[in-house]
Enzyme design. Sequence first.
Site, PDB file in Angstrom:
ATOM      1  N   GLU A   1     -14.748  50.973  24.937  1.00 55.04           N
ATOM      2  CA  GLU A   1     -15.046  51.009  23.504  1.00 55.04           C
ATOM      3  C   GLU A   1     -15.955  52.175  23.149  1.00 55.04           C
ATOM      4  O   GLU A   1     -15.863  52.746  22.049  1.00 55.04           O
ATOM      5  CB  GLU A   1     -15.681  49.682  23.078  1.00 55.04           C
ATOM      6  CG  GLU A   1     -15.846  49.522  21.592  1.00 55.04           C
ATOM      7  CD  GLU A   1     -16.230  48.103  21.192  1.00 55.04           C
ATOM      8  OE1 GLU A   1     -17.363  47.921  20.719  1.00 55.04           O
ATOM      9  OE2 GLU A   1     -15.389  47.190  21.374  1.00 55.04           O
TER      10      GLU A   1
ATOM     11  N   SER B   1       0.832  -1.215   0.000  1.00 56.44           N
ATOM     12  CA  SER B   1       0.000   0.000   0.000  1.00 56.44           C
ATOM     13  C   SER B   1       0.860   1.256   0.000  1.00 56.44           C
ATOM     14  O   SER B   1       0.433   2.307  -0.485  1.00 56.44           O
ATOM     15  CB  SER B   1      -0.931   0.003   1.216  1.00 56.44           C
ATOM     16  OG  SER B   1      -0.203   0.155   2.422  1.00 56.44           O
TER      17      SER B   1
ATOM     18  N   ASP C   1      -8.383  35.216   8.273  1.00 56.97           N
ATOM     19  CA  ASP C   1      -8.851  36.351   9.067  1.00 56.97           C
ATOM     20  C   ASP C   1     -10.233  36.750   8.566  1.00 56.97           C
ATOM     21  O   ASP C   1     -10.383  37.229   7.439  1.00 56.97           O
ATOM     22  CB  ASP C   1      -7.885  37.529   8.952  1.00 56.97           C
ATOM     23  CG  ASP C   1      -8.410  38.765   9.678  1.00 56.97           C
ATOM     24  OD1 ASP C   1      -9.135  38.595  10.665  1.00 56.97           O
ATOM     25  OD2 ASP C   1      -8.093  39.885   9.248  1.00 56.97           O
TER      26      ASP C   1
ATOM     27  N   ASP D   1     -10.292  37.283  17.485  1.00 58.44           N
ATOM     28  CA  ASP D   1      -9.242  38.078  16.852  1.00 58.44           C
ATOM     29  C   ASP D   1      -8.346  38.799  17.869  1.00 58.44           C
ATOM     30  O   ASP D   1      -7.147  38.988  17.633  1.00 58.44           O
ATOM     31  CB  ASP D   1      -9.833  39.073  15.859  1.00 58.44           C
ATOM     32  CG  ASP D   1     -10.968  39.905  16.451  1.00 58.44           C
ATOM     33  OD1 ASP D   1     -11.212  39.807  17.678  1.00 58.44           O
ATOM     34  OD2 ASP D   1     -11.621  40.642  15.690  1.00 58.44           O
TER      35      ASP D   1
ATOM     36  N   GLY E   1     -14.979  42.157   9.227  1.00 54.70           N
ATOM     37  CA  GLY E   1     -16.319  42.618   8.901  1.00 54.70           C
ATOM     38  C   GLY E   1     -16.472  42.983   7.447  1.00 54.70           C
ATOM     39  O   GLY E   1     -17.545  42.857   6.870  1.00 54.70           O
TER      40      GLY E   1
ATOM     41  N   ASN F   1      -0.904 -10.490  10.797  1.00 56.22           N
ATOM     42  CA  ASN F   1       0.157 -10.752   9.823  1.00 56.22           C
ATOM     43  C   ASN F   1       0.910 -12.035  10.169  1.00 56.22           C
ATOM     44  O   ASN F   1       0.520 -12.771  11.086  1.00 56.22           O
ATOM     45  CB  ASN F   1       1.113  -9.552   9.735  1.00 56.22           C
ATOM     46  CG  ASN F   1       1.867  -9.323  11.044  1.00 56.22           C
ATOM     47  OD1 ASN F   1       1.975 -10.207  11.893  1.00 56.22           O
ATOM     48  ND2 ASN F   1       2.402  -8.130  11.214  1.00 56.22           N
TER      49      ASN F   1
END
Length: 770
Positions: A636, A70, A461, A565, A464, A301
Amino acid sequence: MNTAVDSDSEDAVGCVVFYDLFSFDYWAQLYLIKEERLRERMEREKVTEQNQCKRKLRVCVATCNRADYSKLAPIMFGIKSHPDEFELEVVVLGSHLIDDYGNTFRMIEQDDFDIGSKLHTIVRGEDEAAMVESVGLALVKLPDVLQRLCPDLLIVHGDRFDALALATAAALMNIRILHLEGGEVSGTIDDSIRHAISKLAHYHACCTRRAEKYLIAMCEDHSRILLAGCPSYDKLLSTHHREDYMDIIKSWLGDKVQEHDYIVALQHPVTTDIQHSIKIYGLMLDALICFNKKTLILFPNIDAGSKEMVRAMRKKGIEQHPNFRAVKHIPFEQFIQLVCHAGCMIGNSSCGVREAGAFGTPVINLGTRQTGRETGENVLHVRDADTYNKIYHALELQFGKRYPCSKIYGDGNAVPRILKFLRTINLDEPLQKTFCFPPVKDSISQDIDHILETQSALSVDLGGTNLRVAIVCMMGKIVKKYTQPNPKTFEARMQLILKMCSEAMLDAVRLNCRILGVGVSTGGRVNAQEGVVLHSTQLIQEWSSVDLRTPISDALHLPVWVDNDGNCAALAERKFGHGRGVENFVTVITGTGIGGGIIHNSELVHGSTFCAAELGHIMVSLDGPECSCGSRGCIEAYASGQALQREAKRLHDEDLLKVEGRDMKLLEPVTAAHLINAAKLGNSKAEAALNKASTALGVGIINILHIVNPSLVILSGVLASYYQAPVQQVITERALFSAQSIKVLTSDLEEPALLGAASLVLDYATRRTY
């Protein structure tokens, strides 16, 4: 007097020239023509000589059993597809030629390969002595075959006793050897055989970076080691998405079986502890009987102990049990489908810890046969058990789960690398091996004369406005970047992510970049453990309770990491920026919004509900302006780009955004930049607004200093350079004495989101938990 040149001169120059017989020009022209023809003839002879010297490379591939075929078959197909460069000879020996193990040489013939020699080399008995006798018998028979075929190169795979006989014979007969999958560690006698073959081999094609380093530590010549990946991955990654996979499953397990609702079992003897491996095998069978799920079980095997295992299987009536299907051999293409869609794989086959990881199939590894292998998180180890209860409990934990796809052992491009490597082999080089003794080179790249690959990450990333994808190398260099507008709907957004990532994957091969995984940076609250976006930001609609890890991992067959982020920006600083070597620091993003991440004791802080480091929503006033989160007085609401833009528009509407002696006529939409520019030009109203914003941000950062006590604050984002000095001043004036000396730096990184997403991969992709 004019006359024609004589007939001999005419033949020499290929034309009739009329000149004065005593003219200097005549003889000069004749000389130049002869010189030109002589030069042309020498060039033709040189090219002919080079073509004669560049003969085909005669390659002998020797396969001993179904497992190594294989890995070898993709290389054989590659060699066969270039008949102008290579001659392929195939030698078959070992268990391929034994009826009890399926006469698997027939699948080689079905693949349309001409078998040059079939060597019956197995001495029956399936004990330690029989293995030794089989090696001896192979050594007796191989010299005649190798003398007749006279190969330039013998390709041998892995760690079987048959392969040791092949390598020994070829080395003693001065035939160059290429060893596949050397340098790996599994924990049994196979290790000793594998390393012995590596010492006999002249060239090495290994699968993992760790295997490459082990070969170098074993004093093998670094320039003769190729980090290729596993050849079987070339086939399984390109063919496992077959539409007829349910037909294959039903053909082996019956019409009633469903996808992810059956088990594949494959257990081999451990020759250094046969009795223990037989005990574990019996306990596995008991656990599978009690678990009561459809099970495809393959015979072991030919190693010592296999006969006892088969006897134990028959004693428990496995071949007649309605839940079991016992088989000796399954074609590799079908076996891929069965493993890919299984609810679980159990046993100690290397397929479980290698190939199964590429599908995210849950695996239970029993005993010690694969203890040292590198594995993905899909593998659960059960090293020892006195009853079947522990194995049964492992089945309960693993059955039906799905894990991120892992490409530890390859990315599907091993064969092109190996063929390119074969073309570089110079048969005029001395045959005698040379060893490179310590000091050991700790290099992340290969020799410049071979394939120069760079460990890299695929970085996403999700902004918006734009969706960006990049290939980022280990040193933080963005090799290539892709940008597209971010679609508004969930379906279109996911489709574009997968399309851009697939395009980047194709380019990565051309750019010699090995992609270790995918890192995704996105806004909102993210469960980084599960790769799920819990709540999105206002800028990214239809992006809540979204599992990003599974679709990307399934499509690209790579592990995937997802994080907020702000956290990614902190990780970027830790790996590539001011945070390198700093155990405790805070990164604050000052952009459209305010965000960031906290590194504590060199680790990222996520919090119990994944909302740690929501720095933009630290309240600095009880009655301040309204924030996007619904509260009032957040950082903010004062200091973000949106807040400054709001103040700029207010002043503009009130006709206050003016500068004494100048008329600021704004032809474009009002932004935060206009407020900053007005302040720089002396507008007192703009200065007051910015001072208020800087103070709010500084007070918020002081709160952070007093809570987590970092040794460094890093400002990132478009407003960072403006805020750095005012914030440092606020800290000096208002913080506790113990925190006043903490430095505020501006980030030097141009793409913190992409670099942070990449660091998710580059820091964690090679960590393995056993």
